[in-house]
Motif scaffolding. Sequence first.
Motif, PDB file in Angstrom:
ATOM      1  N   SER A  42     -63.036   7.035  13.417  1.00 44.56           N
ATOM      2  CA  SER A  42     -64.417   7.532  13.380  1.00 44.56           C
ATOM      3  C   SER A  42     -64.536   8.653  12.355  1.00 44.56           C
ATOM      4  CB  SER A  42     -64.873   7.994  14.763  1.00 44.56           C
ATOM      5  OG  SER A  42     -64.072   9.040  15.239  1.00 44.56           O
ATOM      6  N   ASN A  43     -63.395   9.239  11.993  1.00 43.97           N
ATOM      7  CA  ASN A  43     -63.362  10.235  10.922  1.00 43.97           C
ATOM      8  C   ASN A  43     -64.011   9.679   9.643  1.00 43.97           C
ATOM      9  OD1 ASN A  43     -61.113  12.779  10.536  1.00 43.97           O
ATOM     10  ND2 ASN A  43     -62.245  12.013   8.784  1.00 43.97           N
TER      11      ASN A  43
ATOM     12  N   ARG B 251     -56.301   3.345  13.165  1.00 47.32           N
ATOM     13  CA  ARG B 251     -57.467   3.920  12.493  1.00 47.32           C
ATOM     14  C   ARG B 251     -58.672   2.976  12.549  1.00 47.32           C
ATOM     15  NH1 ARG B 251     -57.458   7.530  13.375  1.00 47.32           N
ATOM     16  NH2 ARG B 251     -58.645   8.537  11.739  1.00 47.32           N
TER      17      ARG B 251
ATOM     18  N   PHE C  59     -65.307  20.368  16.161  1.00 53.14           N
ATOM     19  CA  PHE C  59     -64.251  19.605  15.495  1.00 53.14           C
ATOM     20  C   PHE C  59     -64.107  20.006  14.017  1.00 53.14           C
ATOM     21  CE2 PHE C  59     -62.917  15.207  13.877  1.00 53.14           C
ATOM     22  CZ  PHE C  59     -61.573  15.463  14.118  1.00 53.14           C
TER      23      PHE C  59
ATOM     24  N   TYR D 186     -64.716  11.181  22.600  1.00 50.19           N
ATOM     25  CA  TYR D 186     -64.116  11.237  23.951  1.00 50.19           C
ATOM     26  C   TYR D 186     -65.030  10.641  25.009  1.00 50.19           C
ATOM     27  CZ  TYR D 186     -60.952  14.112  21.389  1.00 50.19           C
ATOM     28  OH  TYR D 186     -60.050  14.522  20.445  1.00 50.19           O
TER      29      TYR D 186
ATOM     30  N   ASP E 163     -71.089  12.887  17.755  1.00 53.90           N
ATOM     31  CA  ASP E 163     -69.691  12.446  17.744  1.00 53.90           C
ATOM     32  C   ASP E 163     -69.213  12.304  19.189  1.00 53.90           C
ATOM     33  OD1 ASP E 163     -66.925  12.330  17.657  1.00 53.90           O
ATOM     34  OD2 ASP E 163     -66.713  13.897  16.140  1.00 53.90           O
TER      35      ASP E 163
ATOM     36  N   ASN F  69     -64.280  18.714  20.905  1.00 53.40           N
ATOM     37  CA  ASN F  69     -62.862  19.022  20.715  1.00 53.40           C
ATOM     38  C   ASN F  69     -62.816  20.259  19.825  1.00 53.40           C
ATOM     39  OD1 ASN F  69     -60.134  19.036  20.072  1.00 53.40           O
ATOM     40  ND2 ASN F  69     -60.355  17.452  18.510  1.00 53.40           N
TER      41      ASN F  69
ATOM     42  N   SER G 261     -59.414   5.423  18.889  1.00 59.48           N
ATOM     43  CA  SER G 261     -58.191   6.236  18.803  1.00 59.48           C
ATOM     44  C   SER G 261     -57.813   6.909  20.108  1.00 59.48           C
ATOM     45  CB  SER G 261     -58.368   7.352  17.768  1.00 59.48           C
ATOM     46  OG  SER G 261     -58.577   6.835  16.500  1.00 59.48           O
ATOM     47  N   LYS G 262     -58.767   7.115  20.986  1.00 66.02           N
ATOM     48  CA  LYS G 262     -58.494   7.953  22.160  1.00 66.02           C
ATOM     49  C   LYS G 262     -58.245   7.070  23.389  1.00 66.02           C
ATOM     50  CE  LYS G 262     -59.200  11.403  19.370  1.00 66.02           C
ATOM     51  NZ  LYS G 262     -58.094  12.216  18.877  1.00 66.02           N
TER      52      LYS G 262
ATOM     53  N   THR H 287     -64.801   5.981  18.767  1.00 64.72           N
ATOM     54  CA  THR H 287     -63.488   5.654  18.213  1.00 64.72           C
ATOM     55  C   THR H 287     -62.645   4.816  19.164  1.00 64.72           C
ATOM     56  OG1 THR H 287     -61.494   6.591  17.210  1.00 64.72           O
ATOM     57  CG2 THR H 287     -62.390   7.783  19.103  1.00 64.72           C
TER      58      THR H 287
HETATM   59  C1  LIG Z   1     -64.316  15.217  18.195  1.00 63.04           C
HETATM   60  C2  LIG Z   1     -63.546  14.254  17.369  1.00 63.04           C
HETATM   61  N1  LIG Z   1     -64.210  13.445  16.549  1.00 63.04           N
HETATM   62  C3  LIG Z   1     -63.588  12.558  15.774  1.00 63.04           C
HETATM   63  C4  LIG Z   1     -62.213  12.461  15.771  1.00 63.04           C
HETATM   64  C5  LIG Z   1     -61.580  11.513  14.810  1.00 63.04           C
HETATM   65  O1  LIG Z   1     -60.840  10.554  15.412  1.00 63.04           O
HETATM   66  P1  LIG Z   1     -60.508   9.165  14.695  1.00 63.04           P
HETATM   67  O2  LIG Z   1     -60.716   9.326  13.240  1.00 63.04           O
HETATM   68  O3  LIG Z   1     -59.106   8.903  15.053  1.00 63.04           O
HETATM   69  O4  LIG Z   1     -61.472   8.183  15.273  1.00 63.04           O
HETATM   70  C6  LIG Z   1     -61.459  13.278  16.614  1.00 63.04           C
HETATM   71  C7  LIG Z   1     -59.982  13.225  16.592  1.00 63.04           C
HETATM   72  O5  LIG Z   1     -59.284  14.058  17.068  1.00 63.04           O
HETATM   73  C8  LIG Z   1     -62.145  14.203  17.426  1.00 63.04           C
HETATM   74  O6  LIG Z   1     -61.476  15.037  18.223  1.00 63.04           O
END
Ligand SMILES: Cc1ncc(COP(=O)(O)O)c(C=O)c1O
Length: 376
Positions: free
Chosen positions: A106-107, A246, A131, A208, A205, A178, A237-238, A235
Motif C-alpha cells: 500500500s506504500n 508487496r 506513519f 491495520y 490509510d 502506526n 502485508s499485515k 494492504t
Molecule cells: C500505517 C501504515 N500504512 C502503510 C504501510 C505500508 O505497508 P505496505 O506497503 O507493506 O502495504 C504501513 C506499514 O508499516 C503502515 O504502518
Amino acid sequence: MRPSPGLEMRPDPSLQAPVYVRQLAPYVPGKPVGDLAREFGLAESDIVKLASNENPRGPSAAARAAIADATNDICRYPDGNGFALKAALSARYGVTPDRIVLGNGSNDVLELVTQAFLRPGDQAIYSRHAFAVYPLAVQARGATGIEVPARDYGHDLPAMRAAITPATRVVFVANPNNPTGTWIAPEALEAFIASVPEDVLVVLDEAYNEYLDPAQNAPTAAWTGTYTNLIVSRTFSKAYGLAALRVGYGIMDANVAAMLNRVRQPFNVNALAQAAALAALADTGYVDESRALNRTGMRELEDGMRALGLAFIPSHGNFLLIRVGDADRVYQRLLEQGVIVRPVANYGLPEFLRVTVGLPAENRRFLGALQSALAH
Ligand SMILES: Cc1ncc(COP(=O)(O)O)c(C=O)c1O
C-alpha cells in the motif's frame, strides 16, 4: 598549474538532485533478523522479531499453495491490470474494478498519490506521530508537508481541517495509526471527510483495518462513492501475512484512479503477489483467526505492562506503544537478548518502544526480556 592527479576537484553529480531530495532522511525499517544474528553472533532461530507489525503466523496455507502454483509462470510478465485480484476486490467491496488501483504494497499507493497530485509549492497535511512514509513521500515531490500536532497521541481532526489552505492538495489520515495504535470512530471520521473541500484528496490509510473488531468497521469503501476526493488504502502485508510479496490496493473515484494509473509502473504488482493476495482474500477464516490471536496477545502484552508498571497507549492495531523511559538503552538490552522491537524517536516519541503482537511464546519471550532489560 593543473592539480596533481587524484587531488583535482571533481564535480559531484549527486548535487544535481533537487535540494528536497538531498535533504530526505530515508525511511528506517525494523532491524532485519540476519543483521542482529551477525552482529551478536546469535542463531537466527533464536531471534524474535516484533518490529514491523507483520502477522506472526505467516501466510495462510491457501496463499502458500497459490504462490507455489504461480511460480510455474514467472517467466511471463504479470497481468499489469491485475484483472483477477481487482475482480475479487470489486466483488468484496461493491466497487467497480476501475475504482481500484493495485500497489507494490500500500506504500506504493501512497506514493502514487503524491506522484500524481503533488508538485513543488503544494501542501500536504498529516498528523504528528503518524506513519513516517507521508512526510517522505511528500518531500520527495518537492511539496510542503504540514504536520499538525497530535491530540492524545492521535489525529486532531478539527486541527487538521483548520490547517487546510488553498495550497493543500492531500490530507493523510491513518486509521488505526502506526505507531500509536490510535483509532478514529466512524462518525467523527466521516464528518471530517465531509468537511474537507472536494478538491482536496483525503488518503485514508487503513493498513491495520483487518485487526479492528468488525463492529468498529466503517463502510469506507462505500464512502468513496459519496466522497470523490476519498482514497482508501489497504494492504495484504499485515493481517494477510504477505509483507514480503508487496501488495496493497487503493479504492477511490474512477477518475482519480485513472490519474494514479497514469504514473503507475506497468507491472507494479508481481505475479506471485497477485496470486497470493487472491487466495488470501478468499480465506476469511484465516484473517478472523489472526484477529483473535492478536486480541489475546494484545491482552497478554497489556497485562505484562501493568505488571511491570509501564504506561502504554491502548492500541487498535497489532502492535503496542510502550513508554519505557530511556528507549535507546532498553532497545539495546532487548537486542542483546535476541528480541527486536522498534524504536520510535524518529516519530517524536523518544521515550517509547513499539512492539508487535507475536505468537504466545514470542510475547512471553519479549515480556521476560523486557523485565531483565529494565532490571539492569
Ligand atoms: C500505517 C501504515 N500504512 C502503510 C504501510 C505500508 O505497508 P505496505 O506497503 O507493506 O502495504 C504501513 C506499514 O508499516 C503502515 O504502518
